[in-house]
Scaffold this active site. Structure first.
Site, mmCIF file in Angstrom:
data_model
loop_
_atom_site.group_PDB
_atom_site.id
_atom_site.type_symbol
_atom_site.label_atom_id
_atom_site.label_comp_id
_atom_site.label_asym_id
_atom_site.label_seq_id
_atom_site.Cartn_x
_atom_site.Cartn_y
_atom_site.Cartn_z
ATOM 1 N N SER A 60 14.053 10.767 17.165
ATOM 2 C CA SER A 60 14.569 9.495 16.661
ATOM 3 C C SER A 60 14.364 9.358 15.169
ATOM 4 O O SER A 60 14.901 8.438 14.556
ATOM 5 C CB SER A 60 13.821 8.338 17.333
ATOM 6 O OG SER A 60 13.992 8.395 18.715
ATOM 7 N N HIS A 103 21.075 13.106 18.396
ATOM 8 C CA HIS A 103 20.290 11.934 18.770
ATOM 9 C C HIS A 103 21.083 11.027 19.696
ATOM 10 O O HIS A 103 21.982 10.303 19.262
ATOM 11 C CB HIS A 103 19.864 11.200 17.479
ATOM 12 C CG HIS A 103 19.030 9.998 17.724
ATOM 13 N ND1 HIS A 103 19.177 8.826 17.021
ATOM 14 C CD2 HIS A 103 18.027 9.770 18.605
ATOM 15 C CE1 HIS A 103 18.304 7.945 17.462
ATOM 16 N NE2 HIS A 103 17.601 8.484 18.420
ATOM 17 N N GLU A 125 24.188 10.406 17.311
ATOM 18 C CA GLU A 125 24.068 10.709 15.881
ATOM 19 C C GLU A 125 23.896 12.217 15.756
ATOM 20 O O GLU A 125 23.065 12.801 16.461
ATOM 21 C CB GLU A 125 22.835 10.026 15.284
ATOM 22 C CG GLU A 125 23.030 8.594 14.887
ATOM 23 C CD GLU A 125 21.769 7.990 14.282
ATOM 24 O OE1 GLU A 125 21.801 7.607 13.117
ATOM 25 O OE2 GLU A 125 20.757 7.895 14.998
ATOM 26 N N ASN A 128 18.047 3.999 13.801
ATOM 27 C CA ASN A 128 16.648 3.558 13.816
ATOM 28 C C ASN A 128 16.134 3.118 12.449
ATOM 29 O O ASN A 128 15.157 2.386 12.359
ATOM 30 C CB ASN A 128 15.757 4.646 14.417
ATOM 31 C CG ASN A 128 15.989 4.733 15.913
ATOM 32 O OD1 ASN A 128 16.207 3.733 16.575
ATOM 33 N ND2 ASN A 128 15.978 5.937 16.448
HETATM 34 P P1 NAD Z 1 9.109 9.806 27.204
HETATM 35 O O1 NAD Z 1 7.710 9.442 26.848
HETATM 36 O O2 NAD Z 1 9.825 9.015 28.263
HETATM 37 O O3 NAD Z 1 9.194 11.355 27.660
HETATM 38 C C1 NAD Z 1 8.626 12.406 26.941
HETATM 39 C C2 NAD Z 1 8.478 13.596 27.887
HETATM 40 O O4 NAD Z 1 8.076 14.742 27.110
HETATM 41 C C3 NAD Z 1 7.383 13.382 28.969
HETATM 42 O O5 NAD Z 1 7.936 13.612 30.258
HETATM 43 C C4 NAD Z 1 6.337 14.442 28.610
HETATM 44 O O6 NAD Z 1 5.690 14.983 29.760
HETATM 45 C C5 NAD Z 1 7.206 15.491 27.926
HETATM 46 N N1 NAD Z 1 6.431 16.429 27.114
HETATM 47 C C6 NAD Z 1 5.378 16.156 26.290
HETATM 48 N N2 NAD Z 1 4.927 17.303 25.738
HETATM 49 C C7 NAD Z 1 5.711 18.314 26.230
HETATM 50 C C8 NAD Z 1 5.746 19.719 26.045
HETATM 51 N N3 NAD Z 1 4.855 20.324 25.258
HETATM 52 N N4 NAD Z 1 6.676 20.450 26.711
HETATM 53 C C9 NAD Z 1 7.570 19.830 27.523
HETATM 54 N N5 NAD Z 1 7.586 18.492 27.740
HETATM 55 C C10 NAD Z 1 6.678 17.757 27.101
HETATM 56 O O7 NAD Z 1 9.923 9.796 25.820
HETATM 57 P P2 NAD Z 1 11.493 9.494 25.593
HETATM 58 O O8 NAD Z 1 11.679 8.037 25.398
HETATM 59 O O9 NAD Z 1 12.299 10.220 26.626
HETATM 60 O O10 NAD Z 1 11.685 10.178 24.155
HETATM 61 C C11 NAD Z 1 11.867 11.568 24.025
HETATM 62 C C12 NAD Z 1 12.479 11.863 22.674
HETATM 63 O O11 NAD Z 1 13.727 11.176 22.560
HETATM 64 C C13 NAD Z 1 11.625 11.410 21.487
HETATM 65 O O12 NAD Z 1 11.806 12.315 20.424
HETATM 66 C C14 NAD Z 1 12.234 10.059 21.161
HETATM 67 O O13 NAD Z 1 12.036 9.680 19.824
HETATM 68 C C15 NAD Z 1 13.703 10.336 21.426
HETATM 69 N N6 NAD Z 1 14.515 9.152 21.697
HETATM 70 C C16 NAD Z 1 14.018 8.101 22.408
HETATM 71 C C17 NAD Z 1 14.814 6.983 22.639
HETATM 72 C C18 NAD Z 1 14.299 5.814 23.447
HETATM 73 O O14 NAD Z 1 14.935 4.751 23.445
HETATM 74 N N7 NAD Z 1 13.198 5.956 24.179
HETATM 75 C C19 NAD Z 1 16.125 6.947 22.159
HETATM 76 C C20 NAD Z 1 16.626 8.050 21.459
HETATM 77 C C21 NAD Z 1 15.804 9.154 21.217
#
Ligand code: NAD
Length: 308
Positions: free
Chosen positions: A136, A157, A169, A207
């Protein structure tokens, strides 16, 4: 800053786009399951990798539930759902991504975690595999430099929830080559998304604008300007936002919101991006929003109950 919005008017059958048939998704959290969802419905083979087996089973259950909802709304057929779910494999070992044409990293929004992911992931990939990050906020140039293929590394993204939100994005790092950029634009179009091209600046476009607004809402709460309900009601009815900023923060994840503010604060060296201490405190308490059952709202109640 050169920002170009495009409806990704590229031919989906172009060589680069159609080369992507097998997709790897690293991270089975809220974003990972959504990305897998749209990729498999587009007919791509998908493998999701997470270090936590329970995150993988939860992702499969979420995907099935969300597809059921799409069947009920006649957006897809029951056969399409069944075929799509069969195309998704899960693994805890990156070796499962050896045949992938494209891998997208959607692990926790922490640069050290993402670096560890790339270190373990890259040796398992074929040389032609494109690697994307769903980060993000973190620099695509810096993440790409931590891999063996910065020219095949790119930011893609997606927005949350992925099956519903139209935008992707697309962010080029300084080294990202043109075929990789074109392949990802074509992939976005194949997934039914609209691309907006953002330069590689902290938090990109969405963001950079959205999360400081959320942080300001937390400041308004912290300073006692209004309660959780008053702040969210004000922005819904007063600014016509579909969700209030605190409700939205819980939806995104408070840890993710805090990480984005930290990237903005450090990356732009401007005190206007300082994270609100109350946001820090909630994250320290493990109150991360919907995904942990408590954030600015308590989700053990129906409807969720404001906590302040
Ligand atoms: P989340 O906390 O729901 O999920 C993260 C996952 O990553 C977990 O299941 C965790 O077990 C896994 N993980 C951690 N370390 C790991 C590793 N070494 N190998 C494999 N898996 C691993 O987070 P999310 O909300 O899904 O966000 C994930 C990414 O997407 C982030 O970079 C976030 O910034 C981005 N993002 C989030 C949103 C949102 O609204 N939440 C929107 C767009 C982008």
């Amino acid at each position: 800053m050169n920002i170009d919005v495009t409806s990704a008017g590229f031919d989906t059958d172009s060589a680069a786009g159609s080369d992507i048939r097998s997709v790897g998704v690293v991270g089975a959290g809220q974003m990972g399951n959504g990305i897998a969802h749209v990729c498999t419905l587009a007919g791509l083979d998908v493998t999701i990798v997470d270090i936590k087996p329970d995150a993988l089973s939860k992702a499969m259950a979420t995907m099935a539930r969300n597809m059921d909802r799409q069947v009920n709304r006649s957006l897809i057929t029951a056969d399409e759902r069944d075929e799509a779910l069969v195309r998704v494999k899960t693994a805890t070992d990156y070796a499962a991504l050896a045949a992938a044409d494209f891998v997208i990293e959607a692990a926790t929004e922490k640069e050290d975690i993402k670096r560890l992911v790339f270190k373990s992931l890259i040796p398992n990939l074929k040389p032609s595999c494109i690697v994307a990050s769903n980060t993000s906020s973190i620099s695509i140039t810096r993440l790409g430099a931590a891999t063996d293929r910065p020219e095949k590394f790119i930011g893609m993204h997606f927005m949350n929830p992925v099956p519903v939100m139209k935008l992707v994005e697309v962010i080029r790092g300084i080294a990202t080559d043109e075929p990789t950029f074109q392949a990802v634009l074509a992939l976005a179009q194949k997934l039914g998304k609209i691309s907006a091209v953002a330069e590689d600046f902290p938090a990109f476009i969405v963001n950079r604008i959205l999360v400081p607004m959320i942080n300001e809402a937390v400041y308004a709460l912290y300073e006692g300007v209004g309660s959780v309900a008053a702040i969210d009601t004000s922005m819904k009815l007063g600014a016509n936002h579909p969700m209030g900023p605190l409700e939205l923060a819980d939806f995104i994840g408070l840890d993710t919101c805090l990480s984005i503010m930290q990237v903005l604060y450090e990356g732009l060296s401007d005190s206007k991006y300082r994270p609100c201490p109350l946001l820090v405190k909630y994250v320290e308490a493990g109150w991360l929003g919907r995904k942990t059952g408590r954030g600015f709202y308590d989700y053990t109640h129906t409807p969720p109950r404001p906590t302040r």
